[in-house]
Design a protein around this motif. Structure first.
Motif, PDB file in Angstrom:
ATOM      1  N   LYS A 186     -16.650  -5.094   4.953  1.00  0.00           N
ATOM      2  CA  LYS A 186     -15.646  -6.243   5.524  1.00  0.00           C
ATOM      3  C   LYS A 186     -14.837  -6.835   4.533  1.00  0.00           C
ATOM      4  CE  LYS A 186     -18.579  -7.556   9.624  1.00  0.00           C
ATOM      5  NZ  LYS A 186     -19.458  -6.362   9.501  1.00  0.00           N
ATOM      6  N   ALA A 187     -14.304  -5.960   3.687  1.00  0.00           N
ATOM      7  CA  ALA A 187     -13.319  -6.279   2.564  1.00  0.00           C
ATOM      8  C   ALA A 187     -11.952  -6.226   3.003  1.00  0.00           C
ATOM      9  CB  ALA A 187     -13.553  -5.558   1.376  1.00  0.00           C
ATOM     10  N   LYS A 188     -10.898  -6.912   2.431  1.00  0.00           N
ATOM     11  CA  LYS A 188      -9.574  -6.707   2.951  1.00  0.00           C
ATOM     12  C   LYS A 188      -8.961  -5.562   1.984  1.00  0.00           C
ATOM     13  CE  LYS A 188      -9.203 -11.644   4.340  1.00  0.00           C
ATOM     14  NZ  LYS A 188      -8.473 -12.775   4.155  1.00  0.00           N
ATOM     15  N   ILE A 189      -8.015  -4.772   2.534  1.00  0.00           N
ATOM     16  CA  ILE A 189      -7.453  -3.758   1.847  1.00  0.00           C
ATOM     17  C   ILE A 189      -5.702  -3.598   2.049  1.00  0.00           C
ATOM     18  CG2 ILE A 189      -7.874  -1.923   3.546  1.00  0.00           C
ATOM     19  CD1 ILE A 189      -8.360   0.006   0.690  1.00  0.00           C
ATOM     20  N   LYS A 190      -5.008  -3.584   1.115  1.00  0.00           N
ATOM     21  CA  LYS A 190      -3.743  -3.019   1.462  1.00  0.00           C
ATOM     22  C   LYS A 190      -3.295  -2.098   0.543  1.00  0.00           C
ATOM     23  CE  LYS A 190      -1.710  -7.116  -1.671  1.00  0.00           C
ATOM     24  NZ  LYS A 190      -0.905  -8.014  -1.676  1.00  0.00           N
ATOM     25  N   VAL A 191      -2.260  -1.262   0.738  1.00  0.00           N
ATOM     26  CA  VAL A 191      -1.764  -0.156  -0.169  1.00  0.00           C
ATOM     27  C   VAL A 191      -0.265  -0.158  -0.216  1.00  0.00           C
ATOM     28  CG1 VAL A 191      -1.716   2.325  -0.375  1.00  0.00           C
ATOM     29  CG2 VAL A 191      -3.706   1.045   0.694  1.00  0.00           C
ATOM     30  N   ALA A 196       8.065   2.246  -2.211  1.00  0.00           N
ATOM     31  CA  ALA A 196       7.932   0.778  -2.149  1.00  0.00           C
ATOM     32  C   ALA A 196       7.225   0.532  -3.573  1.00  0.00           C
ATOM     33  CB  ALA A 196       6.777   0.545  -1.089  1.00  0.00           C
ATOM     34  N   LEU A 197       6.519   1.556  -4.346  1.00  0.00           N
ATOM     35  CA  LEU A 197       6.002   0.950  -5.667  1.00  0.00           C
ATOM     36  C   LEU A 197       7.364   0.609  -6.398  1.00  0.00           C
ATOM     37  CD1 LEU A 197       3.723   3.983  -6.019  1.00  0.00           C
ATOM     38  CD2 LEU A 197       2.978   1.679  -5.938  1.00  0.00           C
ATOM     39  N   LEU A 198       8.567   1.216  -6.152  1.00  0.00           N
ATOM     40  CA  LEU A 198       9.599   0.644  -7.182  1.00  0.00           C
ATOM     41  C   LEU A 198      10.050  -0.580  -6.703  1.00  0.00           C
ATOM     42  CD1 LEU A 198      11.418   4.000  -7.232  1.00  0.00           C
ATOM     43  CD2 LEU A 198      10.101   3.062  -8.939  1.00  0.00           C
ATOM     44  N   ILE A 205       3.773   3.580 -12.129  1.00  0.00           N
ATOM     45  CA  ILE A 205       2.772   4.684 -11.298  1.00  0.00           C
ATOM     46  C   ILE A 205       3.616   5.257 -10.350  1.00  0.00           C
ATOM     47  CG2 ILE A 205       1.251   4.063  -9.211  1.00  0.00           C
ATOM     48  CD1 ILE A 205       0.465   1.546 -10.125  1.00  0.00           C
ATOM     49  N   HIS A 206       4.841   4.956 -10.229  1.00  0.00           N
ATOM     50  CA  HIS A 206       5.782   5.783  -9.478  1.00  0.00           C
ATOM     51  C   HIS A 206       6.221   6.920 -10.226  1.00  0.00           C
ATOM     52  CE1 HIS A 206       9.647   7.072  -7.572  1.00  0.00           C
ATOM     53  NE2 HIS A 206       8.989   6.615  -6.508  1.00  0.00           N
ATOM     54  N   ALA A 215       2.448  11.448  -1.991  1.00  0.00           N
ATOM     55  CA  ALA A 215       2.761  10.035  -2.392  1.00  0.00           C
ATOM     56  C   ALA A 215       1.971   9.402  -3.429  1.00  0.00           C
ATOM     57  CB  ALA A 215       3.527   9.275  -1.337  1.00  0.00           C
ATOM     58  N   PRO A 216       2.549   8.656  -4.617  1.00  0.00           N
ATOM     59  CA  PRO A 216       1.800   7.806  -5.113  1.00  0.00           C
ATOM     60  C   PRO A 216       1.291   6.427  -4.472  1.00  0.00           C
ATOM     61  CG  PRO A 216       3.960   7.854  -6.075  1.00  0.00           C
ATOM     62  CD  PRO A 216       4.052   8.975  -4.918  1.00  0.00           C
TER      63      PRO A 216
END
Length: 471
Positions: A186-191, A196-198, A205-206, A215-216
């Protein structure tokens, strides 16, 4: 086998240890001296051992029958100087059945951990072994069954992720594994993915991942009370490393599926922390990329911007892990956590210095290093501190940028890599870098050949002491 967007965590180790069982066969450990005493205490058993060649040598197993020919007792050889994980050989040497530790085991807890880690099997691409053909151990009296299970399961998560080849473990699949782990606890996660990295200022990372068709991304998972002490784990997630335009020789590329071993170990450690409900606010950051070769690959000599604002000259595209980690460490540092720990399969220099079994650690925090080395000794998960030797920072100077990603002269590669990353951490209470191998070149007791969990049992030990559950 086609790639999968979901990830099933290995259940092998969770089935090898039971809380209790009737009619479990006892296992008595003995060295050569104790074996000689068996002649007086049990002549029949001694005679059987003589006939079968058992002498109490390290790792030997003797199966003793009862009067009806059924297995009644097991003798396990300790030898003269038994290694802590020697009982791991029981997991592969015993027949199917349920067993319990009897006399002679100096540390039943460590024996149980060794047995569980030795029970690990990677069978994703082979016909699975019949579960009923594997031995099961009754958790020793006074040993916390849940604790052993979470430690073994965390190690299995790390091993599985490393063992899966890159065609089935790209950035998508690594994200899926993180999402499945987040859902479990039950952890939160976003990617943040692709271009979108730029837009969100993760340029390195990009740059490292843009040449791949996959995609990275930056995986960001959080768990625990917002007001609890903040601990952030950062794991290198280079799912495959060709070396980029500074292409690796084929012999060095062979094992590069394991270049995401830092992220695999971070997820294994995160499982232990969340399952134990330690009193901390956990954050996990994984820059997941593939370092590929294509027309838009970053080049030697390029100068890259970073999230920190420092410009970085690319001295070698095969030193890409520190680039993606730099952006992730900067992001972690921005919220000023109590502790940042990063794990990465970063340098061959670390392996030259300390070999495959002893990961070097780097930190300015003396107490943290002392605690971790002590925990490594106690948990048979050793680490060794190397210095962040400031005079070597001059080796990272660049004539055209704020810093170069490799050192001039080629000396002290593990130290200069750590010094490079230190430039991107300023505000955290403490920072520790582990340069792990995440691989076993050959099998040993409790440690099968293949992907390995390095330093995470020791780290869990330290974090459990500092942030105990229920505090």
């Amino acid at each position: 086998m086609p790639a999968s967007r979901s990830f099933a965590f290995n259940q092998t180790v969770s089935r090898c240890l039971v809380k209790d069982a009737k009619n479990a066969v006892p296992i008595d450990a003995m060295d050569a001296k104790a074996f000689k005493g068996l002649k007086k205490s049990d002549k029949a058993a001694h005679g059987w051992c003589e006939q079968t060649g058992f002498k109490g040598s390290a790792g030997q197993i003797a199966l003793l029958p009862d009067g009806n020919g059924k297995l009644a007792r097991v003798l396990f050889g300790l030898g003269d100087d038994p290694a802590p994980f020697l009982p791991g050989k029981l997991a592969t040497g015993l027949p199917a059945g349920t067993f319990r530790l009897g006399e002679g085991f100096e540390d039943p807890r460590m024996a149980a951990i060794a047995f569980c880690l030795g029970s690990y099997r990677f069978e994703r691409y082979t016909k699975p072994k019949d579960e009923k053909s594997s031995p099961v151990l009754v958790c020793p009296q006074g040993v916390d069954h849940a604790e052993i299970s979470r430690i073994a399961s965390g190690a299995a998560i790390a091993r599985d992720l490393v063992n899966i080849p890159a065609n089935d473990m790209g950035p998508d699949e690594l994200e899926a594994a993180a999402r499945d782990l987040a859902a479990t606890h039950k952890a939160k996660i976003k990617v943040i993915s692709g271009d979108a990295l730029l837009k969100q200022n993760f340029p390195m990372i990009h740059a490292v991942g843009r040449a791949s068709t996959r995609a990275p991304r930056l995986i960001d998972m959080t768990w625990g009370p917002a007001k609890a002490p903040k601990v952030t784990l950062v794991g290198k997630g280079v799912v495959f490393d060709t070396g980029g335009l500074d292409l690796k020789p084929s012999a060095f590329m062979r094992l590069m599926k394991k270049d995401m071993g830092g992220s695999a170990n971070v997820l294994g450690l995160a499982h232990m922390i969340m399952d134990a409900k330690l009193n901390l606010r956990l954050r996990v950051l994984i820059p997941a990329v593939e370092n590929s070769v294509a027309g838009d690959a970053f080049r030697p000599g390029d100068v890259l911007p970073s999230r920190k604002g420092l410009t970085v000259e690319v001295g070698n595209t095969d030193a890409e892990g520190r680039l993606v980690l730099a952006d992730a460490l900067t992001y972690a540092d921005e919220e000023k956590p109590d502790l940042i720990v990063d794990l990465a399969t970063l340098t061959g220099a670390a392996r030259v210095a300390l070999g495959p079994d002893l990961p070097p650690i780097f930190s300015r925090d003396d107490k943290l290093c002392e605690d971790l080395q002590a925990a490594g000794e106690a948990e048979n998960d050793p680490v060794w501190r190397l210095p962040l030797y400031k005079p070597y920072a001059k080796l990272l100077k660049s004539p055209v940028a704020d810093v170069c990603n490799i050192s001039s002269g080629g000396h002290a590669g593990a130290i200069t890599a750590a010094l490079f990353m230190e430039k991107f951490v300023e505000d955290a209470g403490a920072w520790l870098h582990g340069d792990i191998f995440a691989w076993r070149p050959s099998s040993d007791a409790g440690r099968p050949e293949g992907g390995e969990a390095h330093a995470i049992r020791a780290l869990y030990h330290v974090l459990s002491a500092r942030y105990p559950s229920g505090a």
